[in-house]
Scaffold this motif. Structure first.
Motif, PDB file in Angstrom:
ATOM      1  N   ALA A  62       0.832  -1.173   0.005  1.00 31.47           N
ATOM      2  CA  ALA A  62      -0.129  -0.068   0.078  1.00 31.47           C
ATOM      3  C   ALA A  62       0.760   1.208  -0.018  1.00 31.47           C
ATOM      4  CB  ALA A  62      -0.965  -0.125   1.216  1.00 31.47           C
ATOM      5  N   TYR A  63       1.895   1.129   0.811  1.00 29.10           N
ATOM      6  CA  TYR A  63       2.987   2.275   0.885  1.00 29.10           C
ATOM      7  C   TYR A  63       3.534   2.591  -0.517  1.00 29.10           C
ATOM      8  CZ  TYR A  63       7.303   4.513   0.884  1.00 29.10           C
ATOM      9  OH  TYR A  63       8.373   5.432   0.604  1.00 29.10           O
ATOM     10  N   ALA A  64       3.876   1.549  -1.167  1.00 29.67           N
ATOM     11  CA  ALA A  64       4.345   1.786  -2.617  1.00 29.67           C
ATOM     12  C   ALA A  64       3.345   2.160  -3.796  1.00 29.67           C
ATOM     13  CB  ALA A  64       4.960   0.364  -3.178  1.00 29.67           C
ATOM     14  N   CYS A  65       2.298   1.922  -3.448  1.00 26.86           N
ATOM     15  CA  CYS A  65       1.207   2.301  -4.203  1.00 26.86           C
ATOM     16  C   CYS A  65       0.758   3.725  -3.750  1.00 26.86           C
ATOM     17  CB  CYS A  65      -0.204   1.260  -4.192  1.00 26.86           C
ATOM     18  SG  CYS A  65       0.289  -0.356  -4.867  1.00 26.86           S
ATOM     19  N   GLY A  66       1.128   4.433  -2.986  1.00 27.94           N
ATOM     20  CA  GLY A  66       0.681   5.755  -2.642  1.00 27.94           C
ATOM     21  C   GLY A  66      -0.511   5.907  -1.677  1.00 27.94           C
ATOM     22  N   LEU A  67      -0.538   5.012  -1.086  1.00 24.94           N
ATOM     23  CA  LEU A  67      -1.778   4.930  -0.135  1.00 24.94           C
ATOM     24  C   LEU A  67      -1.536   5.328   1.365  1.00 24.94           C
ATOM     25  CD1 LEU A  67      -3.615   1.502  -1.268  1.00 24.94           C
ATOM     26  CD2 LEU A  67      -4.205   3.983  -1.810  1.00 24.94           C
ATOM     27  N   GLY A 125      -5.447  -4.622   1.534  1.00 25.34           N
ATOM     28  CA  GLY A 125      -5.183  -5.706   0.738  1.00 25.34           C
ATOM     29  C   GLY A 125      -4.597  -5.677  -0.861  1.00 25.34           C
ATOM     30  N   SER A 126      -4.260  -6.595  -1.263  1.00 23.62           N
ATOM     31  CA  SER A 126      -3.393  -6.347  -2.462  1.00 23.62           C
ATOM     32  C   SER A 126      -3.983  -7.622  -3.417  1.00 23.62           C
ATOM     33  CB  SER A 126      -2.059  -6.455  -2.547  1.00 23.62           C
ATOM     34  OG  SER A 126      -1.558  -7.793  -2.016  1.00 23.62           O
ATOM     35  N   VAL A 127      -3.683  -7.081  -4.681  1.00 18.71           N
ATOM     36  CA  VAL A 127      -4.146  -8.162  -6.087  1.00 18.71           C
ATOM     37  C   VAL A 127      -3.149  -7.904  -6.906  1.00 18.71           C
ATOM     38  CG1 VAL A 127      -5.616  -8.792  -7.988  1.00 18.71           C
ATOM     39  CG2 VAL A 127      -6.675  -7.927  -5.777  1.00 18.71           C
TER      40      VAL A 127
END
Ligand code: SF4
Ligand code: SF4
Length: 139
Positions: free
Chosen positions: A25-30, A50-52
């Motif tokens: 989530a951090y890497a995705c900017g969240l 969560g992640s997909v």
């Protein structure tokens, strides 16, 4: 499907896992990390992520921070620290999150969960509630 997730001892991080939803989530900017290691998001720290993982191309979401602790008042402004007092196990200090003390406390909750809720589980997360970053990015 074969599950390749595992937790392992880490000389640098005490223990670590092969996948972290918070780090994804951090890497995705969240969001960014707080003093207690929780991820502070625009919806706060008291969230589940969560992640997909998929093999496809999508435009990247802008990451609105350059520091992995940017949203935490303790690191950004030298203030707050309210999660320290919220922890019943003394697992959070100005030095950060003591994973061993936290895990020991979580394990102690297993008996309570089994007795009161009738399943094999554990929990805490008090450091994610009653704090300025509970429901949003503080400040
Ligand atoms: S309670 Fe304060 S010090 Fe703790 S993670 Fe949130 S902003 Fe940072
Ligand atoms: S989850 Fe509970 S024991 Fe672990 S750091 Fe947070 S308040 Fe402390």
């Amino acid at each position: 499907m074969h599950c390749r997730w595992q937790s392992t001892d880490s000389p640098r991080y005490v223990y670590a896992s092969t996948w972290s939803e918070r780090h994804a989530a951090y890497a995705c900017g969240l969001g960014t990390f707080g003093l207690c290691d929780g991820l502070i998001t625009p919806l706060g720290k008291a969230v589940r992520v969560g992640s997909v993982v998929a093999r496809l191309e999508v435009p990247p979401t802008p990451r609105p921070y350059s520091d992995h602790r940017a949203y935490c008042l303790f690191f950004a402004q030298g203030t707050c620290g309210e999660c320290i007092a919220r922890c019943p196990a003394g697992a959070i200090s100005e030095a950060g999150h003591d994973k061993v003390k936290c895990r020991d406390h979580l394990n102690r909750t297993r008996a309570f969960v089994g007795e009161h809720y009738g399943f094999d589980g554990y929990g805490c997360g008090l450091c994610q509630t009653g704090v300025p970053c509970e429901s949003g990015v503080p400040g």
